[in-house]
Write an enzyme that holds these catalytic residues in place. Structure first.
Site, PDB file in Angstrom:
ATOM      1  N   ASN A 157       0.835  -1.188   0.000  1.00  0.00           N
ATOM      2  CA  ASN A 157       0.000   0.000   0.000  1.00  0.00           C
ATOM      3  C   ASN A 157       0.879   1.252   0.000  1.00  0.00           C
ATOM      4  O   ASN A 157       1.462   1.598   1.027  1.00  0.00           O
ATOM      5  CB  ASN A 157      -0.908  -0.006   1.226  1.00  0.00           C
ATOM      6  CG  ASN A 157      -1.780  -1.245   1.308  1.00  0.00           C
ATOM      7  OD1 ASN A 157      -2.329  -1.710   0.316  1.00  0.00           O
ATOM      8  ND2 ASN A 157      -1.903  -1.811   2.498  1.00  0.00           N
TER       9      ASN A 157
ATOM     10  N   THR B 189      -2.024  -4.887   9.803  1.00  0.00           N
ATOM     11  CA  THR B 189      -3.343  -4.664   9.218  1.00  0.00           C
ATOM     12  C   THR B 189      -3.171  -4.626   7.708  1.00  0.00           C
ATOM     13  O   THR B 189      -2.154  -4.147   7.201  1.00  0.00           O
ATOM     14  CB  THR B 189      -3.991  -3.346   9.698  1.00  0.00           C
ATOM     15  OG1 THR B 189      -3.183  -2.239   9.287  1.00  0.00           O
ATOM     16  CG2 THR B 189      -4.137  -3.326  11.215  1.00  0.00           C
ATOM     17  N   CYS B 190      -4.162  -5.106   6.989  1.00  0.00           N
ATOM     18  CA  CYS B 190      -4.011  -5.247   5.540  1.00  0.00           C
ATOM     19  C   CYS B 190      -4.010  -3.910   4.811  1.00  0.00           C
ATOM     20  O   CYS B 190      -3.569  -3.834   3.663  1.00  0.00           O
ATOM     21  CB  CYS B 190      -5.103  -6.146   4.984  1.00  0.00           C
ATOM     22  SG  CYS B 190      -6.779  -5.559   5.308  1.00  0.00           S
ATOM     23  N   VAL B 191      -4.489  -2.846   5.457  1.00  0.00           N
ATOM     24  CA  VAL B 191      -4.521  -1.536   4.803  1.00  0.00           C
ATOM     25  C   VAL B 191      -3.467  -0.583   5.362  1.00  0.00           C
ATOM     26  O   VAL B 191      -3.488   0.614   5.073  1.00  0.00           O
ATOM     27  CB  VAL B 191      -5.923  -0.894   4.901  1.00  0.00           C
ATOM     28  CG1 VAL B 191      -6.920  -1.626   4.017  1.00  0.00           C
ATOM     29  CG2 VAL B 191      -6.407  -0.852   6.346  1.00  0.00           C
TER      30      VAL B 191
ATOM     31  N   TYR C 283     -15.564  -1.799   0.142  1.00  0.00           N
ATOM     32  CA  TYR C 283     -14.197  -2.108   0.546  1.00  0.00           C
ATOM     33  C   TYR C 283     -13.755  -3.411  -0.106  1.00  0.00           C
ATOM     34  O   TYR C 283     -14.424  -4.434  -0.008  1.00  0.00           O
ATOM     35  CB  TYR C 283     -14.105  -2.237   2.065  1.00  0.00           C
ATOM     36  CG  TYR C 283     -12.819  -2.871   2.536  1.00  0.00           C
ATOM     37  CD1 TYR C 283     -11.602  -2.236   2.332  1.00  0.00           C
ATOM     38  CD2 TYR C 283     -12.819  -4.117   3.157  1.00  0.00           C
ATOM     39  CE1 TYR C 283     -10.417  -2.822   2.747  1.00  0.00           C
ATOM     40  CE2 TYR C 283     -11.639  -4.701   3.578  1.00  0.00           C
ATOM     41  CZ  TYR C 283     -10.442  -4.055   3.371  1.00  0.00           C
ATOM     42  OH  TYR C 283      -9.268  -4.635   3.774  1.00  0.00           O
TER      43      TYR C 283
END
Length: 239
Positions: free
Chosen positions: A1, A29-31, A188
């Site tokens: 990201n 966290t994936c984001v 999302y």
């Protein structure tokens, strides 16, 4: 990201928000922002303001903070620590295998071909790579796999719109991080390598429901449908 920071942005606010989004749950966290792209003229300022925010959040020693997490397991601890090999550490860089603690870590002058720039970090390690223009940042982002989230800090709407228009990602947040996933009216999800499909609000019903096609025809007007039925006709003899 990826996270692009415009040199004209308020760096105090930008770095505080980046530090929060990156190091919550120790970066797991994936984001979470995976790396920062910024002009070389502000790299040192970004580092110092990130350090200031980290000390504000977790104190002089994050290991003693009740709000700073640990790595999920030993295997992942070894993986994240391995990403630091050969890197220029501007802050942090230490770890404790016994407690699976990895200090909030900032890397500078990162080689774009190094492992830390080739995969999702999913840990408290934040590389900073310098770019000399918005166009160079966009080129860098588009040459890589499509991310789940993309972040841009800029006071200029044209910069934000250009970043959105010329890149592809699951979602975008401008002038903040992570929070787009908390808006239930926004779908999302990812795109391409970061996953397909999305959910939240109405999109959740659409994603997790099967839209079944059903057609009910009347038993009328059969005469008009004769043309679709075959008729028994003799085979033409060979000539």
């Amino acid at each position: 990201n990826p996270h692009y920071v415009d040199k004209d942005r308020d760096l105090d606010i930008a770095c505080r928000r980046i530090a929060w989004g990156k190091f919550m749950n120790s970066g797991q966290t994936c984001v979470a922002p995976d790396y920062i792209l910024c002009d070389p003229s502000i790299q040192s300022q970004v580092v110092e303001k990130l350090k200031k925010s980290l000390k504000e959040f977790y104190g002089e020693d994050a290991k003693k903070s009740r709000d700073y997490g640990r790595i999920i397991n030993s295997r992942h601890f070894q993986r994240v620590m391995g990403l630091l090999e050969g890197q220029k550490v501007a802050y942090g860089g230490t770890g404790d295998a016994t407690t699976r603690y990895i200090a909030p870590t900032i890397l500078t002058d990162v080689d774009p071909e190094s492992p830390v720039m080739q995969e999702e970090v999913f840990g408290p390690v934040l590389p900073i790579m310098c770019v000399r223009s918005l166009e160079e940042a966009i080129q860098f982002i588009t040459q890589r796999e499509k991310p789940l989230a993309l972040y841009v800090f800029s006071p200029n709407d044209k910069v934000i719109k250009k970043m959105i228009a010329e890149t592809s990602s699951g979602g975008v947040t401008a002038n903040d991080v992570v929070v787009h996933i908390s808006v239930h009216s926004l779908p999302y999800g990812g795109v391409g390598d970061s996953g397909m499909g999305s959910y939240h609000g109405r999109k959740s019903f659409e994603t997790f429901s099967h839209r079944r096609s059903c057609l009910v025809r009347p038993l009328l007007n059969e005469e008009t449908l004769k043309a679709r039925y075959p008729r028994a006709r003799p085979i033409c003899p060979d000539t």
